[in-house]
Motif scaffolding. Structure first.
Motif, mmCIF file in Angstrom:
data_model
loop_
_atom_site.group_PDB
_atom_site.id
_atom_site.type_symbol
_atom_site.label_atom_id
_atom_site.label_comp_id
_atom_site.label_asym_id
_atom_site.label_seq_id
_atom_site.Cartn_x
_atom_site.Cartn_y
_atom_site.Cartn_z
ATOM 1 N N ARG A 141 0.807 -1.208 0.000
ATOM 2 C CA ARG A 141 0.000 0.000 0.000
ATOM 3 C C ARG A 141 0.841 1.258 0.000
ATOM 4 O O ARG A 141 0.346 2.332 -0.272
ATOM 5 N N PHE A 142 2.109 1.125 0.324
ATOM 6 C CA PHE A 142 2.942 2.319 0.409
ATOM 7 C C PHE A 142 3.955 2.324 -0.723
ATOM 8 O O PHE A 142 4.861 1.515 -0.762
ATOM 9 N N ASN A 143 3.693 3.206 -1.648
ATOM 10 C CA ASN A 143 4.496 3.350 -2.843
ATOM 11 C C ASN A 143 5.221 4.677 -2.676
ATOM 12 O O ASN A 143 4.614 5.731 -2.749
ATOM 13 N N LEU A 196 17.823 12.426 -8.551
ATOM 14 C CA LEU A 196 17.851 10.961 -8.547
ATOM 15 C C LEU A 196 16.526 10.442 -7.988
ATOM 16 O O LEU A 196 16.085 10.878 -6.919
ATOM 17 N N PHE A 197 15.894 9.559 -8.747
ATOM 18 C CA PHE A 197 14.598 8.996 -8.354
ATOM 19 C C PHE A 197 14.764 7.500 -8.104
ATOM 20 O O PHE A 197 15.276 6.790 -8.972
ATOM 21 N N ALA A 198 14.320 7.026 -6.965
ATOM 22 C CA ALA A 198 14.366 5.581 -6.688
ATOM 23 C C ALA A 198 13.017 5.167 -6.106
ATOM 24 O O ALA A 198 12.588 5.701 -5.083
ATOM 25 N N MET A 199 12.351 4.257 -6.783
ATOM 26 C CA MET A 199 11.008 3.850 -6.338
ATOM 27 C C MET A 199 11.117 2.688 -5.350
ATOM 28 O O MET A 199 11.836 1.722 -5.594
ATOM 29 N N VAL A 200 10.411 2.851 -4.235
ATOM 30 C CA VAL A 200 10.460 1.864 -3.157
ATOM 31 C C VAL A 200 9.024 1.534 -2.738
ATOM 32 O O VAL A 200 8.207 2.437 -2.582
ATOM 33 N N HIS A 201 8.720 0.253 -2.602
ATOM 34 C CA HIS A 201 7.373 -0.155 -2.196
ATOM 35 C C HIS A 201 7.430 -0.864 -0.853
ATOM 36 O O HIS A 201 8.412 -1.535 -0.541
ATOM 37 N N THR A 244 4.816 -2.451 2.720
ATOM 38 C CA THR A 244 3.495 -2.707 3.291
ATOM 39 C C THR A 244 3.184 -1.713 4.408
ATOM 40 O O THR A 244 2.088 -1.703 4.941
ATOM 41 N N SER A 245 4.159 -0.893 4.767
ATOM 42 C CA SER A 245 3.917 0.155 5.767
ATOM 43 C C SER A 245 4.840 1.332 5.453
ATOM 44 O O SER A 245 5.828 1.187 4.726
ATOM 45 N N ARG A 246 4.484 2.490 6.012
ATOM 46 C CA ARG A 246 5.318 3.664 5.845
ATOM 47 C C ARG A 246 6.702 3.431 6.471
ATOM 48 O O ARG A 246 7.714 3.863 5.940
ATOM 49 N N GLU A 247 6.699 2.732 7.608
ATOM 50 C CA GLU A 247 7.967 2.473 8.309
ATOM 51 C C GLU A 247 8.904 1.673 7.415
ATOM 52 O O GLU A 247 10.103 1.910 7.384
ATOM 53 N N GLU A 248 8.317 0.714 6.691
ATOM 54 C CA GLU A 248 9.138 -0.119 5.810
ATOM 55 C C GLU A 248 9.777 0.741 4.711
ATOM 56 O O GLU A 248 10.959 0.604 4.400
ATOM 57 N N VAL A 249 8.962 1.634 4.133
ATOM 58 C CA VAL A 249 9.493 2.508 3.077
ATOM 59 C C VAL A 249 10.568 3.426 3.667
ATOM 60 O O VAL A 249 11.639 3.627 3.077
ATOM 61 N N GLU A 250 10.306 3.954 4.864
ATOM 62 C CA GLU A 250 11.273 4.862 5.484
ATOM 63 C C GLU A 250 12.581 4.156 5.840
ATOM 64 O O GLU A 250 13.666 4.719 5.699
ATOM 65 N N ASP A 251 12.454 2.916 6.265
ATOM 66 C CA ASP A 251 13.659 2.154 6.580
ATOM 67 C C ASP A 251 14.498 1.938 5.316
ATOM 68 O O ASP A 251 15.721 2.069 5.324
ATOM 69 N N LYS A 252 13.798 1.646 4.204
ATOM 70 C CA LYS A 252 14.514 1.451 2.941
ATOM 71 C C LYS A 252 15.153 2.764 2.486
ATOM 72 O O LYS A 252 16.279 2.781 1.994
ATOM 73 N N ALA A 253 14.410 3.875 2.677
ATOM 74 C CA ALA A 253 14.959 5.181 2.290
ATOM 75 C C ALA A 253 16.206 5.499 3.117
ATOM 76 O O ALA A 253 17.168 6.070 2.588
ATOM 77 N N SER A 254 16.207 5.114 4.386
ATOM 78 C CA SER A 254 17.393 5.457 5.176
ATOM 79 C C SER A 254 18.598 4.614 4.753
ATOM 80 O O SER A 254 19.737 5.065 4.845
ATOM 81 N N GLN A 255 18.331 3.423 4.210
ATOM 82 C CA GLN A 255 19.451 2.646 3.655
ATOM 83 C C GLN A 255 20.030 3.333 2.417
ATOM 84 O O GLN A 255 21.237 3.317 2.183
ATOM 85 N N GLN A 313 22.517 16.103 -0.836
ATOM 86 C CA GLN A 313 22.292 17.348 -0.100
ATOM 87 C C GLN A 313 20.855 17.513 0.361
ATOM 88 O O GLN A 313 20.509 18.520 0.956
ATOM 89 N N GLY A 314 20.020 16.556 0.064
ATOM 90 C CA GLY A 314 18.630 16.676 0.512
ATOM 91 C C GLY A 314 17.800 15.581 -0.126
ATOM 92 O O GLY A 314 18.191 15.035 -1.165
ATOM 93 N N HIS A 315 16.708 15.239 0.515
ATOM 94 C CA HIS A 315 15.846 14.218 -0.085
ATOM 95 C C HIS A 315 14.435 14.334 0.487
ATOM 96 O O HIS A 315 14.221 14.984 1.507
ATOM 97 N N THR A 316 13.496 13.688 -0.185
ATOM 98 C CA THR A 316 12.152 13.559 0.368
ATOM 99 C C THR A 316 11.525 12.287 -0.196
ATOM 100 O O THR A 316 12.099 11.637 -1.073
ATOM 101 N N ILE A 317 10.394 11.919 0.353
ATOM 102 C CA ILE A 317 9.662 10.747 -0.144
ATOM 103 C C ILE A 317 8.272 11.212 -0.539
ATOM 104 O O ILE A 317 7.584 11.844 0.261
ATOM 105 N N LEU A 318 7.879 10.920 -1.765
ATOM 106 C CA LEU A 318 6.526 11.259 -2.214
ATOM 107 C C LEU A 318 5.703 9.975 -2.217
ATOM 108 O O LEU A 318 5.929 9.095 -3.050
ATOM 109 N N TYR A 319 4.778 9.880 -1.280
ATOM 110 C CA TYR A 319 3.895 8.711 -1.248
ATOM 111 C C TYR A 319 2.747 8.933 -2.208
ATOM 112 O O TYR A 319 2.246 10.044 -2.334
#
Lengths: 171, 160
Positions: free
Chosen positions: A78-80, A122-127, A129-140, A150-156
């Motif tokens: 559910r979290f793209n 730079l765009f990297a798509m991460v999917h 089952t929870s926001r935490e999962e996406v955030e954990d992947k983003a922190s990796q 120099q900066g980043h964000t996540i667009l759900y």
């Protein structure tokens, strides 16, 4: 995504029959025991030729594959999260490759900035089952990019407004 | 096709057969005679069960499509990702206008100031500019064009 961009330098030229086959199947392949025969009947071609043309288009990369395209929300993903990063231009090719190799990144591209609204290249798509999962992947990803970033964000995504895949015009 | 789909709740558990079919058919149908039979044999189910399950997953919109996945770049066409900043009160109206373009292959709402993101795919590369200009004039809002400059990876598979 059901479409992507060119990998090779030479484009395959679709002939009129290939184009007709694409038009006949862009909504889906017939769900019958002999789909090639069914298409052949529609277009006045032997089943063998339909199959051979599909094989040729797939070998040429015009067709990535004949496959199921899931609605990932309905599969539980559910979290793209489209994670976007402002990476130093001199590091982007190298970092992009490394981010693209992470097993949980489904698409990874370099795209242009649009200052002042958009400074991410730079765009990297991460999917997940929870926001935490996406955030954990983003922190990796963040850890991997280190001080090249120099900066980043996540667009759900919050709704699919349209999803038809690539369509040829019927002209 | 252009109907708005709010992010649905997960539909719960899939049956074992559904799970197997979803996982297997994301990776590609073999290009052989009786391809469904070939996959059914591989999965240890009958062809009829495979076809029925597939149709049912499509009807329930668990799968959005089953068929060839085209590669716009290889077809000599144009492809880009584009974004727009649309005020909330205009959002639905603009989404409908954008979705009317056949060249818009998919469109997502995203939580950001740039809140609408869509892919434009055209048969000729030059058509991208024409479609973007068309969307700008139809909606009255600017389109931020973000074509890929380098592709690092594409791998899409969602195991269930």
């Amino acid at each position: 995504m059901s479409i992507s961009t060119s990998r090779s330098d030479e484009n395959y030229r679709l002939c009129a029959l290939d184009r007709k086959l694409i038009l006949a199947t862009q909504g889906g392949l017939p769900l019958v025991p002999d789909p090639w025969g069914a298409l052949g009947k529609e277009l006045g071609l032997p089943a063998d030729e339909v199959l051979a043309r599909f094989q040729r288009m797939q070998d040429a990369g015009v067709i990535r594959r004949v496959a199921a395209v899931p609605d990932h929300y309905r599969l539980g993903y559910r979290f793209n999260g489209m994670t976007v990063w402002d990476v130093r231009d001199d590091a982007i090719t190298d970092m992009g490759r490394q981010v693209g190799e992470l097993p949980f990144v489904s698409h990874c591209y370099r795209r242009p900035r649009h200052l002042p609204y958009w400074n991410y290249n730079l765009f990297a798509m991460v999917h997940g089952t929870s926001r935490e999962e996406v955030e954990d992947k983003a922190s990796q990803i963040h850890e991997l990019l280190g001080d090249t970033c120099q900066g980043h964000t996540i667009l759900y995504s919050s709704a699919i407004l349209k999803k038809t895949g690539l369509r040829l015009r019927k002209s | 096709m252009s109907a708005m789909t709010e992010c649905p709740e997960t539909t719960g558990e899939f049956t074992e057969v559904e799970r197997t079919v979803i996982n297997r058919l994301q990776t590609g149908l073999p290009l052989v005679h009786s391809p469904y039979k070939a996959v059914a044999d591989e999965l240890g189910i009958s062809e009829q069960v495979l076809l029925h399950t597939l149709q049912n997953l499509l009807d329930r919109r668990i799968l959005t499509r089953f068929g060839p996945m085209f590669h716009a770049g290889e077809m000599g066409g144009g492809l880009t990702l584009a974004a727009m900043r649309i005020p909330e009160q205009d959002f639905e109206n603009v989404a409908a206008k954008v979705n009317e373009f056949d060249e818009v292959a998919h469109n997502y709402r995203r939580e950001h100031e740039l809140n609408m993101w869509f892919v434009v795919a055209t048969e000729a590369p030059d058509d991208i500019a024409r479609v973007i200009a068309g969307i700008e004039s139809s909606t009255g809002y600017p389109v931020y064009n973000m074509p890929k400059e380098e592709e690092f990876h594409v791998h899409l598979h969602f195991p269930v």
